[in-house]
Design a protein around this motif. Structure first.
Motif, PDB file in Angstrom:
ATOM      1  N   HIS A  21      11.180 -24.542  20.925  1.00 11.98           N
ATOM      2  CA  HIS A  21      12.619 -24.729  21.093  1.00 11.98           C
ATOM      3  C   HIS A  21      13.025 -26.176  20.797  1.00 11.98           C
ATOM      4  CE1 HIS A  21      13.909 -20.822  22.228  1.00 11.98           C
ATOM      5  NE2 HIS A  21      13.286 -20.781  23.391  1.00 11.98           N
ATOM      6  N   GLU A  99      14.588 -19.001  29.498  1.00  7.71           N
ATOM      7  CA  GLU A  99      13.676 -18.003  28.958  1.00  7.71           C
ATOM      8  C   GLU A  99      13.369 -16.955  30.023  1.00  7.71           C
ATOM      9  OE1 GLU A  99      12.417 -17.027  26.240  1.00  7.71           O
ATOM     10  OE2 GLU A  99      13.217 -18.592  24.956  1.00  7.71           O
ATOM     11  N   MET A 129      15.811 -12.396  23.563  1.00  3.42           N
ATOM     12  CA  MET A 129      16.157 -12.714  22.175  1.00  3.42           C
ATOM     13  C   MET A 129      16.288 -11.489  21.288  1.00  3.42           C
ATOM     14  SD  MET A 129      12.852 -12.431  22.470  1.00  3.42           S
ATOM     15  CE  MET A 129      11.356 -11.974  21.596  1.00  3.42           C
ATOM     16  N   TYR A 283      15.254 -15.972  17.571  1.00  2.00           N
ATOM     17  CA  TYR A 283      15.305 -17.175  18.412  1.00  2.00           C
ATOM     18  C   TYR A 283      16.315 -18.179  17.854  1.00  2.00           C
ATOM     19  CZ  TYR A 283      11.210 -15.954  21.269  1.00  2.00           C
ATOM     20  OH  TYR A 283      10.342 -15.361  22.152  1.00  2.00           O
TER      21      TYR A 283
END
Length: 339
Positions: A21, A99, A129, A283
């Protein structure tokens, strides 16, 4: 929130997902930059933050959340650490992308839900996601048209090359099937009311302690059934597939036939080897959507209710795995904030 050229993000957790990320925000996403990286492993956090000018490093999430140069938080730490960070972020009214899991169990997820309700507006998006994957989005859009009629069943397959050494039998449900739980709820617009887990003989490729594969059956309040084959040591690739069976037709995604080759008397394609490859675009879309919505002062993705519902279903699933039989899912009444 005051609009800025870039959303200043603290990333909590610099393991595989957190590091990915950080890279994503710095190199792919528009309108955001990483200003802090936090991890209990200070050296790992330093390595991840090193390429970013002015990025601070800390082992204390609360200190990072209190920094003047942090507008929003992306949580990618292990699930048991999520609750404390989420509650601290809500106390500071900071937008969060967390998450999955929201938290590891329904009781802690409910505490987060209650704290966000007390705040009076949504601040948390949960990282399911698949809602941003192009194939899932097309499937959801098709179901919404009603062309296929009422959904009756969903067949899901979720396969990994190999499980991490720390994986437990319960984690097949809480860490893997959690995605199918949310996908089922989202695709059908139903809540899940009961879970049954069947256990075939474990694969010889699974570690001795692991009940792998498992077959999970989810019942919904709309009268549909959703089954999940979860097989985390299949050995050959990472596959996520779903087929929805409706009254007037079916729709299937995840076959992975975007590129098929014909050569030397053979035909075929490739199979992704992990989730970061299979869902890379999802993502990217997820984080970009979160950044865009946050800069507008909105929360548009799967939220705290979705994280709580998934936690409650997975908790029931683990009970079904360990105790056998059918286990009902207990949910509180859905608050007005999430309707």
């Amino acid at each position: 929130m005051t609009q800025r050229a870039d959303l200043r993000v603290a990333v909590i957790g610099s393991g595989r997902m957190g590091a990915d990320h950080v890279r994503r925000i710095q190199q792919t996403i528009k309108g955001a930059r990483v200003t802090a990286v936090v991890d209990v492993d200070a050296e790992r956090a330093k390595r991840v933050a090193a390429p970013i000018d002015g990025c601070t490093v800390s082992t204390d999430p609360l200190a990072a959340l209190a920094a003047d140069d942090v507008d929003a938080v992306l949580i990618a730490s292990p699930g048991p650490a999520h609750e404390a960070t989420l509650l601290a972020a809500l106390e500071r009214d900071l937008p969060v992308l967390c998450e999955k899991p929201l938290t590891p169990d329904a009781a802690s997820a409910l505490r987060v839900l209650e704290a966000e309700q007390a705040l009076g507006h949504r601040r948390i998006q949960v990282g399911f996601m698949r809602r941003y994957d192009a194939e899932y989005v097309r499937l959801k859009a098709l179901l919404r048209t009603g062309q296929l009629g009422r959904p009756l069943m969903v067949h899901n397959r979720h396969r990994n090359v190999a499980s991490p050494p720390f994986f437990t039998s319960a984690m097949l449900i809480s860490d893997s099937v959690a995605h199918e739980v949310d996908a089922t709820r989202w695709l059908l617009g139903h809540e899940i009311t009961a879970v049954t887990v069947l256990r075939p003989a474990p694969s010889a490729n699974a570690p001795d302690h692991l009940l792998d594969p498992q077959f999970v059956v989810l019942e919904t309040d709309g009268g549909a059934l959703s089954d999940v084959e979860i097989f985390v040591n299949c050995g050959f690739g990472y596959q996520v597939q779903a087929e929805v069976v409706c009254e007037r037709g079916t729709a299937r995604i995840g076959d992975g036939h975007a590129l098929v080759t014909h050569m030397a008397a053979r035909w075929g394609g490739t199979i992704a080897q992990d989730y970061t490859e299979r869902f890379a675009d999802a993502y990217d879309r997820e984080v970009q959507a979160w950044v865009d919505a946050t800069r507008r002062g909105e929360v548009t993705g799967p939220g705290t209710w979705d994280g709580y519902a998934a936690a409650a279903v997975c908790e029931a699933g683990v009970r079904a795995l360990e105790e056998g039989g059918r286990v009902t899912v207990e949910l509180v009444d859905k608050p007005a904030l999430y309707r």
